[in-house]
Design an enzyme around this catalytic site. Structure first.
Site, PDB file in Angstrom:
ATOM      1  N   ASP A 184       0.870  -1.559  -0.018  1.00 39.66           N
ATOM      2  CA  ASP A 184       0.205  -0.153   0.169  1.00 39.66           C
ATOM      3  C   ASP A 184       0.768   1.233   0.193  1.00 39.66           C
ATOM      4  O   ASP A 184       1.442   1.532   0.731  1.00 39.66           O
ATOM      5  CB  ASP A 184      -1.053  -0.187   1.504  1.00 39.66           C
ATOM      6  CG  ASP A 184      -1.602   0.828   1.209  1.00 39.66           C
ATOM      7  OD1 ASP A 184      -2.121   1.801   0.226  1.00 39.66           O
ATOM      8  OD2 ASP A 184      -2.293   0.638   2.342  1.00 39.66           O
ATOM      9  N   HIS A 264     -12.567   5.050   0.975  1.00 40.11           N
ATOM     10  CA  HIS A 264     -12.779   6.554   2.290  1.00 40.11           C
ATOM     11  C   HIS A 264     -12.278   7.509   0.638  1.00 40.11           C
ATOM     12  O   HIS A 264     -11.671   7.780  -0.118  1.00 40.11           O
ATOM     13  CB  HIS A 264     -12.141   5.939   2.991  1.00 40.11           C
ATOM     14  CG  HIS A 264     -10.772   6.311   2.318  1.00 40.11           C
ATOM     15  ND1 HIS A 264      -9.144   7.011   2.628  1.00 40.11           N
ATOM     16  CD2 HIS A 264      -9.301   4.983   2.209  1.00 40.11           C
ATOM     17  CE1 HIS A 264      -8.531   6.716   1.800  1.00 40.11           C
ATOM     18  NE2 HIS A 264      -7.860   5.204   2.453  1.00 40.11           N
ATOM     19  N   HIS A 272      -7.761  10.328   5.559  1.00 39.25           N
ATOM     20  CA  HIS A 272      -9.244   9.388   5.661  1.00 39.25           C
ATOM     21  C   HIS A 272     -10.167  10.984   5.884  1.00 39.25           C
ATOM     22  O   HIS A 272     -10.168  11.285   7.035  1.00 39.25           O
ATOM     23  CB  HIS A 272      -9.289   8.900   6.915  1.00 39.25           C
ATOM     24  CG  HIS A 272      -9.207   7.600   6.103  1.00 39.25           C
ATOM     25  ND1 HIS A 272      -9.910   6.187   6.756  1.00 39.25           N
ATOM     26  CD2 HIS A 272      -7.545   6.629   5.975  1.00 39.25           C
ATOM     27  CE1 HIS A 272      -9.131   5.140   6.033  1.00 39.25           C
ATOM     28  NE2 HIS A 272      -7.652   5.575   6.080  1.00 39.25           N
ATOM     29  N   GLU A 391      -6.502  -1.617  -4.876  1.00 40.32           N
ATOM     30  CA  GLU A 391      -6.704  -0.034  -4.795  1.00 40.32           C
ATOM     31  C   GLU A 391      -6.925   0.612  -5.095  1.00 40.32           C
ATOM     32  O   GLU A 391      -5.760   1.091  -6.301  1.00 40.32           O
ATOM     33  CB  GLU A 391      -6.623   0.228  -3.244  1.00 40.32           C
ATOM     34  CG  GLU A 391      -6.800   1.851  -2.507  1.00 40.32           C
ATOM     35  CD  GLU A 391      -6.659   2.812  -1.115  1.00 40.32           C
ATOM     36  OE1 GLU A 391      -7.118   3.617  -0.500  1.00 40.32           O
ATOM     37  OE2 GLU A 391      -4.796   2.079  -0.603  1.00 40.32           O
TER      38      GLU A 391
END
Length: 410
Positions: A184, A264, A272, A391
């Site tokens: 990530d 998000h 976020h 993602e």
């Protein structure tokens, strides 16, 4: 040796290993290549020099970076936006922001390509983190995260750990062939964060798990858009994800959505921000709106499909809007370092140590207890289970949506 020197050394070692791997896969030399010449001395091979990473701005002197994947909005009520000149005009007014995102996305694509080509079993988590993070630093041309650079600590969560793990400097974990690693990576330019992740494996037995999560993320990307209800995205993701299963050692595991992990909103300098995008139907009728930025991420698991915080913490962020006073002089000094270096961007202990901080753990724990700093421990499913993540970051332009982090890899 300083932490900065250690990071640079690890990067150089990794690049040398990559060079050797490339050499092993190249055609065999023709007869005579390694034989002595007439003077009795061995001939030197022509070695291709390793291309050094440079500031990405030098490749785009006009400041215009590659666009992501364009997609029309899914709801019929928004079909007019594609050709509406007013909407296109409004989009052009925000072009400076879009270029920030596109610059970050191009850096992200290049860094993850380097990671995919060079990460191998046997590397330590620290070597992998340095490989990724030093590449980001080289592409932005600085080590000052508040202006541009690393958007958050590089996630390298393994197996049943789904998120929020990055190695601390005392970490001894080594990547194994049978591991499932979520990579990530965050890159930001002027606080505009590109948040995108993939899952790396070496054993093809995990392929169905990766296929499930990638398909679920792509479904979320497809369904997202202006006026779309968040619940509807979650329902679509859940249906796709849970249509897959994984067979390991003669046992079949249904692949479950990790229901308490979500996509998000992304705000400027805030990873976020506001809305969450569920990956299961949850009844949230809130709608996405024009101009918003979202990270669409999905997590699949062979375990319970629910994570809890557990293990040594590495991720932290300054809490916004907290006016509590730091309890000690060391804690106050640490807050100043955090504000000056990271602002509201997340960070990890390794990043603190790059600033020269040492013997800070007591002060850091005091700030956490005071609520000034938030800690984010690793998020884990059942021990022995496997989790995967994919993602993308999407931009909701007035006329179309842009999957800004899309690449040839995923």
């Amino acid at each position: 040796m300083s932490a900065d020197q250690e990071s640079q050394t690890a990067l150089l070692v990794t690049e040398k290993v990559a060079d050797l791997n490339i050499a092993e896969g190249s055609p065999a030399p023709e007869a005579g290549d390694n034989e002595a010449g007439e003077d009795g001395k061995k001939k030197k091979k022509n070695k291709k020099k390793k291309k050094k990473l440079t500031n990405i701005a030098s490749s785009y002197p006009d400041g215009v970076y590659p666009e992501g994947e364009w997609m029309e909005y899914p709801l019929e009520v928004n079909s007019y936006r594609t050709t509406d000149e007013e909407k296109r005009y409004l989009d052009r007014q925000q072009n400076n922001n879009w270029q920030d995102f596109r610059k970050g996305a191009e850096i992200h694509r290049r860094v993850r390509t380097k990671a995919q080509q060079n990460i191998k079993p046997g590397m330590s988590m620290l070597e992998i983190a340095d490989l990724i993070e030093n590449s980001v630093r080289q592409y932005v041309g600085n080590d000052h995260p508040k202006s541009q650079g690393i958007g958050f600590p590089t996630g390298l969560s393994l197996n049943h750990v789904a998120a929020h793990y990055t190695p601390n400097l005392n970490d001894k974990v080594v990547l194994k062939y049978e591991d499932v690693m979520k990579v990530d990576i965050g890159v930001h330019v002027n606080g505009h964060i590109v948040d995108s992740a993939f899952t790396l494996t070496f054993d093809e037995k995990y392929d169905p798990l990766l296929e499930a999560v990638k398909a679920a993320t792509n479904t979320g990307v497809k369904e997202a858009g202006i006026d779309v209800r968040l619940n509807d995205i979650g329902a679509a993701v859940e249906e796709v994800m849970e249509s897959y299963e994984l067979e390991l050692n003669g046992k079949t595991y249904p692949i479950k959505c990790i229901r308490n992990l979500n996509g998000h909103n992304i705000g400027q300098y805030t990873i976020h921000s506001g809305k969450t995008v569920p990956i299961v139907a949850n009844g949230d009728m809130t709608k996405m709106e024009e101009g918003e930025t979202f990270a669409i991420e999905t997590f699949g698991s062979t375990g319970k499909g629910y994570v809890i915080g557990q293990g040594e913490c590495s991720h932290y962020a300054l809490n916004q809007g907290i006016d509590a006073k730091a309890p000690t002089e060391k804690a106050r000094q640490l807050v100043d370092t955090i504000k000056d270096t990271f602002g509201t961007l997340p960070w990890c202990r390794r990043y603190l140590e790059r600033t020269g901080e040492d013997k800070y753990l007591l002060a850091l724990n005091q700030l956490v207890r005071a609520g000034i700093v938030e800690d984010y421990p690793p998020l884990v499913d059942t021990l022995g289970s496997y989790t995967a993540q994919f993602e993308h970051t999407i931009l909701l332009h007035p006329h179309k949506k842009e999957v800004v982090s899309r690449g040839d890899d995923y």
